[in-house]
Write an enzyme that holds these catalytic residues in place. Structure first.
Site, PDB file in Angstrom:
ATOM      1  N   GLU A   1      -7.024   3.025  -5.637  1.00 26.12           N
ATOM      2  CA  GLU A   1      -8.202   2.993  -4.776  1.00 26.12           C
ATOM      3  C   GLU A   1      -9.194   4.044  -5.247  1.00 26.12           C
ATOM      4  O   GLU A   1      -9.290   5.143  -4.706  1.00 26.12           O
ATOM      5  CB  GLU A   1      -7.823   3.245  -3.314  1.00 26.12           C
ATOM      6  CG  GLU A   1      -8.919   2.802  -2.374  1.00 26.12           C
ATOM      7  CD  GLU A   1      -9.278   3.809  -1.298  1.00 26.12           C
ATOM      8  OE1 GLU A   1     -10.311   3.603  -0.650  1.00 26.12           O
ATOM      9  OE2 GLU A   1      -8.552   4.796  -1.120  1.00 26.12           O
TER      10      GLU A   1
ATOM     11  N   ASP B   1      -3.316   4.483  -2.369  1.00 25.33           N
ATOM     12  CA  ASP B   1      -4.418   4.877  -1.493  1.00 25.33           C
ATOM     13  C   ASP B   1      -4.990   6.233  -1.888  1.00 25.33           C
ATOM     14  O   ASP B   1      -4.242   7.162  -2.199  1.00 25.33           O
ATOM     15  CB  ASP B   1      -3.877   4.953  -0.055  1.00 25.33           C
ATOM     16  CG  ASP B   1      -4.962   5.241   0.957  1.00 25.33           C
ATOM     17  OD1 ASP B   1      -5.827   4.378   1.127  1.00 25.33           O
ATOM     18  OD2 ASP B   1      -4.945   6.322   1.569  1.00 25.33           O
TER      19      ASP B   1
ATOM     20  N   HIS C   1     -11.057  -4.078   3.719  1.00 25.54           N
ATOM     21  CA  HIS C   1     -10.985  -3.636   5.111  1.00 25.54           C
ATOM     22  C   HIS C   1     -11.855  -2.420   5.398  1.00 25.54           C
ATOM     23  O   HIS C   1     -11.893  -1.955   6.528  1.00 25.54           O
ATOM     24  CB  HIS C   1      -9.520  -3.322   5.456  1.00 25.54           C
ATOM     25  CG  HIS C   1      -9.000  -2.172   4.650  1.00 25.54           C
ATOM     26  ND1 HIS C   1      -8.786  -2.254   3.275  1.00 25.54           N
ATOM     27  CD2 HIS C   1      -8.688  -0.902   4.986  1.00 25.54           C
ATOM     28  CE1 HIS C   1      -8.371  -1.088   2.837  1.00 25.54           C
ATOM     29  NE2 HIS C   1      -8.300  -0.256   3.852  1.00 25.54           N
ATOM     30  N   ASP C   2     -12.516  -1.880   4.375  1.00 26.02           N
ATOM     31  CA  ASP C   2     -13.389  -0.722   4.580  1.00 26.02           C
ATOM     32  C   ASP C   2     -14.873  -1.082   4.558  1.00 26.02           C
ATOM     33  O   ASP C   2     -15.722  -0.186   4.618  1.00 26.02           O
ATOM     34  CB  ASP C   2     -13.113   0.340   3.500  1.00 26.02           C
ATOM     35  CG  ASP C   2     -11.747   0.992   3.654  1.00 26.02           C
ATOM     36  OD1 ASP C   2     -11.252   1.075   4.805  1.00 26.02           O
ATOM     37  OD2 ASP C   2     -11.160   1.399   2.636  1.00 26.02           O
TER      38      ASP C   2
ATOM     39  N   ASP D   1       0.852  -1.183   0.000  1.00 20.50           N
ATOM     40  CA  ASP D   1       0.000   0.000   0.000  1.00 20.50           C
ATOM     41  C   ASP D   1       0.890   1.236   0.000  1.00 20.50           C
ATOM     42  O   ASP D   1       1.902   1.260   0.696  1.00 20.50           O
ATOM     43  CB  ASP D   1      -0.855   0.001   1.276  1.00 20.50           C
ATOM     44  CG  ASP D   1      -2.309   0.219   0.993  1.00 20.50           C
ATOM     45  OD1 ASP D   1      -2.628   1.288   0.450  1.00 20.50           O
ATOM     46  OD2 ASP D   1      -3.123  -0.671   1.308  1.00 20.50           O
TER      47      ASP D   1
HETATM   48  C1  NOJ Z   1      -8.510   4.390   2.053  1.00 21.54           C
HETATM   49  C2  NOJ Z   1      -8.250   3.248   2.953  1.00 21.54           C
HETATM   50  O1  NOJ Z   1      -8.729   2.073   2.342  1.00 21.54           O
HETATM   51  C3  NOJ Z   1      -8.961   3.535   4.250  1.00 21.54           C
HETATM   52  O2  NOJ Z   1      -8.916   2.437   5.100  1.00 21.54           O
HETATM   53  C4  NOJ Z   1      -8.341   4.763   4.869  1.00 21.54           C
HETATM   54  O3  NOJ Z   1      -9.066   5.101   6.015  1.00 21.54           O
HETATM   55  C5  NOJ Z   1      -8.353   5.936   3.900  1.00 21.54           C
HETATM   56  N1  NOJ Z   1      -7.918   5.576   2.594  1.00 21.54           N
HETATM   57  C6  NOJ Z   1      -7.453   7.055   4.390  1.00 21.54           C
HETATM   58  O4  NOJ Z   1      -6.121   6.726   4.163  1.00 21.54           O
END
Ligand code: NOJ
Ligand code: CA
Length: 571
Positions: free
Chosen positions: A278, A200, A335-336, A99
């Site tokens: 992302e 990211d 993970h989100d 990442d």
């Molecule tokens: C995307 C990531 O997937 C997430 O988990 C994070 O909180 C935000 N970017 C901020 O970096």
């Protein structure tokens, strides 16, 4: 078949280092723990690992608050461990992407510590500092995680900008030194040998330099309430439109594309590397496929219901927008989000449903990304106290519910838990012992282990059970590999009974084509082969009965039934 780049053929598997395996008994997963389970991953059949941030971090945002880009979080190991992990990954013929957090650092990063130290510090301009207006922030922008996007720093009496938490100040990418330092960071990891990056929050890198006020006409609290109340598609779209307006000057500005091209050029200096972005916006592939290699189909993951018609619509839209020669990329969880079975599962037939979701992901066009633990049917953990929530989005929700909306703590916790991303970041379940083999029984895991690891949701027991979800993952991943048309064949959705999704994957000029039929409904469905076709060979099936007839072949699919087979023209 033309030899495809590895990342087009690959099945990716996302690992969060903190939650995968703890090798030293401190309750926190680490790199050695991952190394110890690489044979498991190889046996599962995946090709590539995406590892969420492994850098030193105060860990206020799951490691996405990086305090040093050039080393490894001490709780995960050290750089030598990282290099060993990489070489062990490579020796198994697998790939590793890491990442890379572009938009912001932690406020504990030495760059920010310097930057904040004085108005004339050489790193002052590495972040976005502005004067306030009459004791108010420079403009009316919000932070994505809640509250104003500006934080007042009493020492130098200016505000700094943060799209995410106030402990995650945005880097000023318009400063050439920042760009150079970040590109040097990329090169540093490329030289070590990583196979690419998951970039990211690429949409947030640049913001409007004039700091134009947003005109959504609504407060963030108002938008939160509106989104919470939104039940219909229309109401959700209205909320999304207001959100877009609210963040219009902070997200997806045209400037990002120039930068993506620059980063792509850097990566292209090294052979066979991949960039995964992302974002869901197709324009990040670039006008000439010169930006990001893989863009996530997040709209698929966000479908409220995973039904044949919602998937059909999703695919029609995505593939229509896909630029020429760009390669799609699908995922159903990360993970989100909540875990797949929490979002789309019902009843107690989780094994059959998990298998169905996987069959979908592995046969749709595009590179699939799997989320650790979904192969054994892991589910979200329940959290019963706000003290056990780490996720800032959930904590903001909790504070708003109690302080602004006057709701009870119980109500606030309920709402916060809808948002809390901690639920799905839970430790991997390796066996049915206390702590599930993630860490020793006497250790305290950093997040609770789901109790269902005592009831079969673990690697050890599922390995021994030929009917388990885990063994279906192993089999289906191998089937995808052995049948390249499932990877690069043309994709055509065909007519099917309600409740079913049916499509072809076919290579022009070949005598056989792949037919995939998935029963996503709760009742048995019968699929009749198109009149001019007959079944030739079943490649994989679950919960179905085939019936060959003179008139036309049919497949009876029980709920969650899967058929993947070769068919050919019969007349
Ligand atoms: C995307 C990531 O997937 C997430 O988990 C994070 O909180 C935000 N970017 C901020 O970096
Ligand atoms: Ca550890």
């Amino acid at each position: 078949m033309k030899k495809l780049e590895w990342w087009k053929r690959a099945v990716f598997y996302q690992i969060c280092p903190r939650s995968f395996a703890d090798s030293n008994g401190d309750g926190i997963g680490d790199l050695k723990g991952i190394i110890q389970h690489l044979d498991y991953l190889q046996d599962l059949g995946i090709d590539a690992v995406w590892m969420t941030p492994h850098y030193p971090s105060p860990f206020l945002d799951f490691g996405y608050d990086v305090s040093d880009y050039l080393s490894v979080a001490p709780e995960y190991g050290n750089l030598e461990d990282f290099k060993r992990l990489l070489s062990e990954v490579h020796s198994r013929g697998l790939y590793l992407i890491i990442d890379f957090v572009l938009n912001h650092t932690s406020d504990k990063h030495s760059w920010f510590v310097e930057s904040r130290s004085s108005l004339i510090n050489p790193k002052r301009d590495w972040y976005i500092w502005r004067n306030g207006r009459n004791n108010e922030p420079p403009n009316n922008w919000y932070s994505w995680f809640g509250g104003p996007a500006w934080e007042f720093d009493p020492f130098t009496r200016q505000y700094y900008y943060h799209f995410f938490m106030k402990q995650q100040p945005d880097l000023n990418w318009r400063n050439p030194e920042v760009k150079q330092a970040m590109i040097d960071t990329m090169r540093y990891w490329l030289e070590i040998g990583v196979d690419g990056f998951r970039l990211d929050a690429i949409g947030m890198v640049y913001e409007d330099s004039k700091l134009t006020n947003q005109e959504s006409g609504m407060s963030q609290l108002g938008l939160y309430q509106l989104s919470r109340r939104a039940k219909t598609g229309h109401q959700r779209r209205v909320a999304a439109r207001i959100s877009n307006k609210m963040f219009r000057y902070q997200m997806d500005l045209p400037d990002n594309h120039g930068l993506m091209r620059e980063l792509r050029n850097v990566v292209d200096e090294y052979p066979n590397k991949v960039l995964v972005g992302e974002t869901e916006l197709m324009n990040y592939y670039g006008l000439d496929n010169d930006e990001i290699h893989l863009i996530f189909n997040f709209p698929l993951m966000r479908l409220i219901k995973l039904t044949p018609s919602s998937i059909r619509q999703n695919q029609y839209r995505r593939l229509k927008q896909l630029p020429n020669d760009a390669w799609p990329c699908n995922t159903l969880g990360n993970h989100d989000t909540s875990r797949i079975l929490n979002r789309y599962g019902y009843g107690n037939n989780h094994c059959a449903m998990g298998r169905l979701f996987l069959a979908l992901l592995l046969t749709l066009p595009g590179t699939p990304f799997l989320y650790y633990g979904e192969e054994i049917g892991m589910m979200d953990i329940s959290i019963d106290n706000v003290k056990n929530i780490f996720d800032e989005i959930a904590l903001w929700t909790y504070r708003m519910e109690v302080e602004e909306l006057g709701n009870s703590e119980g109500e606030a916790l309920k709402s916060a838990l809808i948002a809390a991303r901690d639920k799905s970041r839970n430790p991997m379940q390796w066996d049915n012992s206390i702590n599930g083999g993630f860490c020793p029984p006497h250790a305290k895991p950093w997040l609770p282990i789901h109790p269902n690891h005592f009831n079969g949701v673990n690697v050890d027991e599922q390995t021994k059970d030929p009917q388990s979800l885990l063994n279906s993952y192993r089999l289906l991943i191998r089937i995808r590999k052995k049948n390249p048309a499932l990877i690069n064949g043309d994709f055509r959705i065909i007519k099917s009974p309600k409740g079913c999704l049916a499509f072809f994957r076919e290579v022009p000029g070949k005598k056989y084509k792949y037919l995939i039929v998935l029963n996503m409904g709760k009742i048995t469905n019968t699929y009749k082969l198109p009149h001019s076709y007959e079944m030739n060979e079943t490649i994989y099936s679950a919960n179905i009965k085939e019936e060959r007839n003179k008139e036309s072949d049919v497949i009876h699919l029980a709920p969650y039934g899967i058929y993947i087979g070769l068919i050919r023209r019969s007349r």
